[in-house]
Design an enzyme around this catalytic site. Structure first.
Site, short mmCIF file in Angstrom:
data_model
loop_
_atom_site.label_atom_id
_atom_site.label_comp_id
_atom_site.label_asym_id
_atom_site.label_seq_id
_atom_site.Cartn_x
_atom_site.Cartn_y
_atom_site.Cartn_z
N LYS A 193 0.84 -1.19 0.00
CA LYS A 193 0.00 0.00 0.00
C LYS A 193 0.88 1.25 0.00
CE LYS A 193 -2.76 3.14 2.36
NZ LYS A 193 -1.72 4.13 2.47
N GLU A 267 9.85 0.59 10.67
CA GLU A 267 10.88 1.61 10.45
C GLU A 267 10.18 2.93 10.65
OE1 GLU A 267 12.72 4.26 9.42
OE2 GLU A 267 12.97 3.72 7.31
N CYS A 301 13.17 10.34 7.57
CA CYS A 301 13.06 9.90 8.96
C CYS A 301 14.41 9.95 9.67
CB CYS A 301 12.49 8.50 9.02
SG CYS A 301 13.24 7.38 7.85
N GLU A 398 9.73 15.12 15.98
CA GLU A 398 10.10 14.99 14.58
C GLU A 398 9.29 15.99 13.76
OE1 GLU A 398 9.17 11.26 12.61
OE2 GLU A 398 11.08 11.37 11.56
#
Lengths: 489, 333, 265
Positions: A193, A267, A301, A398
């Site tokens: 996906k 992850e 990331c 983040e």
């Protein structure tokens, strides 16, 4: 001393627009779901538009897969696994992967343009990083397909079955490659996906699978939003889930799979420290810092979003960094001279704005080089915050945008303490000329990837993944095969 | 001077370059000067891989149409048209001078080059041929290309070429001294040559192809600038590799650091190995990104080249006419 | 006339000492009163493990191997005592041999599990295993000694610090083992052993934000709930068996760290 301005008659030097030809990619008006080897209408009967974040123009309409569609895709993958793929000679499996790698290389320009259009990233990155690395991943894992028993001696490796894979919008094709290449090499079939905002290169990849004559159902691609991902995670017909994305969603998936025995790799997010010592090669460190946080608009990331500078050079380094930022070119992602493209979505832009506002409110000093933001589309100027305290949100959360927080430190111990003082542990950077200090820092940093005197390098042979809340499992290298295998020890 | 003393002196001098402008002389008896400030220009170090990666990235900058034409004409104006052969004759140099003044006889809008660069013997002839043209005469000197002779002879040679009319002097550094760590020898020699130059501009050739590392290139650049160089120059053209994009970037960064800290403005000349217009534009991109438009003038940037000019001329005509060109239509000198 | 034996008080093993449960409670198992660890004992054990972790992880692999081998020696010396609280001498022998087997892995792990990676570019790139951190172990109920040793040894040899919950029904072997550990060279806090009710202690450990991994091999019906709680800080979850012996068991409690450095002059 003569002032340079009096001595010279400076030339006005402008890079002319150098847009990559867009007509190399022709999107269909509408894309169905790639299930069982063909694009099919969604049983959900739902569609949604996908746009270019640089212009907000609609590029195509894609299907929004519902529960029934997910079920059909998993069924197709299971069928392909049981009827051919898992018993295919590994050497043949390898050849399919080689074919895909070659097709990606052949169609690289088209894929790069599509990636930049749909995701907003500069063409120089999609052209020089995303697409070549995606092809390299298939090439690398192709070679493993018939050598698994050498990778895991005495363990009798065997495929798991059907893997559900959910990928993010920051490196759409590359993340697809990171997921699909090792899964197929290990003998699994997949239901992938793509992210809601960046489905198009995955749909071109579906066409690559067709060209490679990959058996139907080995790769299935279901577009959709968060609900599609949730359906996939809840589907009990999967042997494996691999997810790359936010820590929040990662935790939800881990909870969802609790007790099911479904294998999982995650992850997730990061808040990497990039540590610069006073003896570093300064101009190269500046480049590393810039690459660390402004690469792909900071939608990375493992971005080096927390710059830790040793105090003696802090002032000098910040001055050099600010001047370097003035040379960054923000604009049309398809322009070959563009360094900073568009923010991937309105939602992401709003999150960046909100966090940047919080940084200003909390008392950090903001710097943005003079740069004109296009009127249409989603844009954010490269930003540096100085005078940042460890406790500020911009130093903790983040941001996933082109926003750097600068903190200072005095000793290696303090740098380690600050660098590790986070729930994340994906990556870190160290800049020093002293070899023993590099190794010491590399050892003490609690992060899955440590870049020393470089940053944001990726390679199919190099394992990637996090410590702590940045996830578990590795992608890349021999280690990246393990999450897709079971062992009959 | 004994070797140890010399090395100590050179170390102190080099290090104190960083701090000299601000540090007080120590006042306690028996004390000595230490570089204590984190200031530019740091001797510092250079990471080869990252430097080369940055240069490669800049080489991919794409400039088109109007900018390209302006860049090509700038490249012509920045050119030190060079002949440095044992077989050079007054006739050959004279022809070169004609080419320097009017590079493209067909297209008179193409500007003259910056200078003609020759051996000492040919300076007088070149000077006469170029009189009134605005094109300068540059002479190599100091036992070019090896530099392997005494300082006294080198200085005498420089005095002579200046008397003969050289506007610019391209000296070579003593690589033997540099590579054995006798930095003060290198420094003193540049100082003496600078003095001998008088009004003439001094370009200091580092011969980067012999220095082995970018760290050395940076160190030698700082040394040359500290000793009074008006330009730093990569190569003689007699050693391979000559100029490269990363070595030029490395030197430009040193130029930038010197300017940041001292305000001193130093020029840069990559020489050797630049043969195509495309390469020239890559160098200009590196210059632009590192030092900005202020440095984009023949006063502060030169190309040392011989075959580059015709390729640039072909590209200029191609830009103007849209037709790909042949060297047959451009004079070879 | 026969002599009245001096009985042992079965206590917890936390930070290298043998405290009673903070709650003051005990429960009866195998005919003995055994400490009934509380939430605060879990807290203390995790604090002790966290404190000991850096030192143990930083101990040279060769030394870690020797420490584990020393533990095997101590177990062998107490073989009779251990045999008395488990299924017997065979189980003890197997447990000792298992510790010896794992001891030998300490300085080989990086060679078997790590790699140097040929990336396409001027970079040297290598991957090394590192310990995950603080590992919680829910030991299987049986075998009382072998089950705990099979789960404990791989976590230890990799450099982790451990908080283990002993077999609920057969906790005496774990305490006996703790005494062997205390007299070996395993640094204080590297192994902490709690006795009590798994249903109480498991969720606290699974949800604890300073525990990096949890081994649910002995969790039984609570596995799903514990795994759910473990997601709070993305814990690594190991589901092993009570009797396995493999380097991959060690890998369950390791992180792979990849380091890049340019190769240039």
């Amino acid at each position: 001393m003569t002032d340079v301005r009096q001595r010279t008659s400076p030339l006005e030097w402008e890079y002319a627009p150098a847009p990559e030809a867009r007509d190399i990619v022709k999107f269909q008006e509408r894309y169905g779901l790639f299930i069982g080897g063909e694009l099919v209408e969604p049983r959900s009967k739902e569609w949604f538009p996908t746009i270019s974040p640089a212009t907000e123009e609609q590029l195509a309409e894609v299907a929004l897969a519902g529960a029934e569609d997910v079920d059909a895709a998993v069924g197709a993958a299971r069928n392909a696994f049981e009827n051919g793929w898992s018993t295919l000679r590994p050497a043949e499996r390898a050849k399919y992967l080689y074919r895909i790698a070659r097709l990606l290389q052949e169609r690289s320009r088209e894929l790069a343009v599509a990636e930049s259009l749909n995701g907003g990233k500069p063409i120089k990155e999609s052209r020089d990083v995303d697409v070549p690395l995606a092809a390299a991943h298939f090439f690398y894992y192709a070679g493993w397909a018939d050598k698994l028993e050498y990778a895991f001696p005495n363990r009798r490796p065997a495929p798991l079955g059907v893997a559900g894979q959910i990928i993010p919008w920051n490196f759409p094709l590359l993340m697809l490659a990171w997921k699909i290449a090792p899964a197929l090499a290990a003998g699994n079939t997949v239901v992938l996906k793509p992210a809601e905002t960046t489905p198009l290169t995955a749909l071109i990849f579906a066409d690559v699978c067709r060209q490679a004559e990959l058996p139907a159902g080995v790769v299935n691609i279901i577009t959709g939003d968060g609900s599609t991902g949730a359906h996939l995670v809840r589907h009990r017909g999967l042997d494996k889930i691999a997810f790359t994305g936010s820590t929040e969603v990662g935790k939800a998936i881990q909870r969802e799979l609790a007790g099911t025995g479904t294998r999982l790799t995650l992850e997730l997010g990061g808040k990497a420290a990039n540590i610069v010592f006073d003896d570093c090669a300064l101009d190269q460190a500046i480049e590393g810092i810039v690459n660390g946080i402004y690469f792909n608009q900071g939608h990375v990331c493992c971005a080096g979003s927390r710059l830790l500078v040793q105090e003696p050079i802090a002032e000098l380094l910040i001055a050099k960094l600010k001047r370097r930022l003035e040379t960054l070119r923000l604009g049309d992602p398809l322009d070959k001279n563009t360094d900073i493209g568009a923010i991937n979505s309105r939602a992401q832009l709003e999150r960046i704005r909100e966090l940047v506002a919080s940084g200003e409110e909390e008392g950090a000093e903001i710097y943005q080089p003079p740069c004109v933001l296009p009127e249409k589309g989603y844009w954010f100027a490269p930003t540096v915050f100085t005078n940042v305290a460890q406790s500020y949100r911009i130093a903790q959360e983040e941001i996933f945008g082109p926003v750097l927080s600068v903190l200072t430190f005095r000793t290696p111990d303090e740098a380690i303490e600050k660098a590790n003082n986070t729930a994340y542990g994906l990556s870190a950077g160290v800049w020093t000329e002293k070899g023993s200090r590099i190794l010491c820092m590399a050892q003490r940093l609690r992060a899955g990837v440590v870049w020393a005197n470089t940053f944001n390098r990726f390679d199919p042979a190099s394992p990637f993944g996090g410590y702590k809340e940045s996830g578990f499992g590795r992608e890349g290298g021999r280690h990246g095969l393990e999450p897709y295998l079971r062992f009959e020890e | 001077m004994a070797r140890e003393q010399e090395m100590a002196a050179s170390a102190t001098r080099l290090d104190s370059m960083a701090a000299a402008s601000t540090l007080p002389t120590p006042s306690f008896p028996g004390g000595f000067e230490l570089p204590l400030a984190f200031r530019l220009p740091r001797i510092g170090s250079v990471d080869a891989v990252a430097l080369e990666a940055r240069a490669a990235e800049l080489a991919k900058r794409s400039i088109k149409k109007d900018s390209k034409l302006a860049a090509l004409e700038l490249a012509v104006r920045m050119m030190d048209l060079t002949t440095l052969e044992g077989a050079d004759t007054p006739g050959k140099v004279s022809a070169l001078c004609s080419k320097a003044i009017r590079p493209d006889p067909v297209d008179r809008t193409v500007p003259s080059v910056a200078a003609v660069c020759v051996y000492p013997n040919l300076v007088a002839g070149a000077k006469a041929r170029l009189a009134g043209s605005g094109v300068k005469v540059a002479s190599v000197a100091t036992a070019f290309p090896s530099g392997q002779t005494s300082t006294a002879l080198k200085v005498a040679e420089v005095r002579e070429v200046v008397v003969l009319g050289a506007d610019e002097v391209d000296m070579v550094i003593d690589r033997g001294a540099f590579l054995s760590g006798r930095y003060s020898k290198v420094y003193d020699e540049i100082c003496q040559v600078k003095e001998a130059c008088g009004e003439a501009h001094l370009k200091v050739i580092l011969e980067t192809g012999e220095l082995g590392t970018y760290d050395n290139v940076r160190r030698a650049s700082l040394l040359a600038m500290a000793a009074g160089a008006d330009f730093v120059k990569t190569s003689t053209g007699k050693v391979s590799p000559a100029a490269t994009l990363p070595v030029t970037l490395c030197m430009l960064e040193a130029v930038r650091d010197v300017h940041d800290e001292t305000g001193r403005v130093v020029g840069m000349k990559p020489a050797g190995g630049i043969r195509t217009a495309k390469q020239a534009i890559q160098y200009l991109c590196v210059l632009h990104e590192t030092l900005g438009t202020q440095w984009m003038t023949p006063d502060l940037f030169r190309f040392g080249a011989s075959s580059l000019l015709n390729d640039v001329l072909m590209q200029i005509r191609k830009q103007k006419t849209g037709v790909y060109q042949s060297l047959d239509y451009f004079t070879s000198d | 006339m026969s002599r009245l034996p001096v009985r042992k008080t079965y206590k917890l093993f936390v930070g290298g000492t043998f405290p009673r449960s903070e709650s003051g409670r005990t429960y009866e198992a195998e005919g003995q009163n055994v400490a009934h660890a509380s939430r605060k004992d879990v807290r203390d054990a995790v604090v002790a493990a966290r404190k000991a972790f850096a030192g143990w992880a930083g101990t040279a692999a060769y030394n870690r191997g020797q420490v584990l081998y020393r533990l095997a020696e101590m177990m062998e010396a107490r073989a009779d005592n251990l045999a008395a609280v488990c299924s017997g001498r065979d189980e003890v022998d197997a447990a000792v041999d298992r510790v010896v087997w794992y001891a030998g892995w300490a300085d080989k792990l990086a060679q078997v599990l790590g790699s140097s990676n040929p990336v396409s570019g001027p970079y040297f790139n290598f991957t090394v295993p590192e310990p995950t951190g603080v590992v919680a172990i829910l030991a299987p109920d049986e075998p009382a000694l072998g089950g705990l040793v099979s789960r404990l040894a791989p976590a230890l040899v990799g450099g982790n610090a451990v908080v283990a919950v002993a077999s609920e029904t057969h906790p005496l072997a774990a305490i006996e083992l703790a005494e062997a550990i205390a007299t070996s060279d395993v640094p204080a806090g590297v192994v902490n052993i709690l006795t009590g009710f798994r249903a109480e202690l498991g969720p606290i450990l699974a949800g604890h934000m300073d525990v990096n991994a949890i081994d649910v091999t002995g969790a039984g019906d609570d596995t799903a709930d514990l795994e759910r709680a473990a997601a709070a800080n993305v814990k690594r979850v190991a589901r092993g068996s009570a009797d396995s012996q493999s380097p991959w068991e060690i890998a369950s409690f390791l992180e792979m760290k990849t380091v890049w450095h340019p190769v240039g002059q």
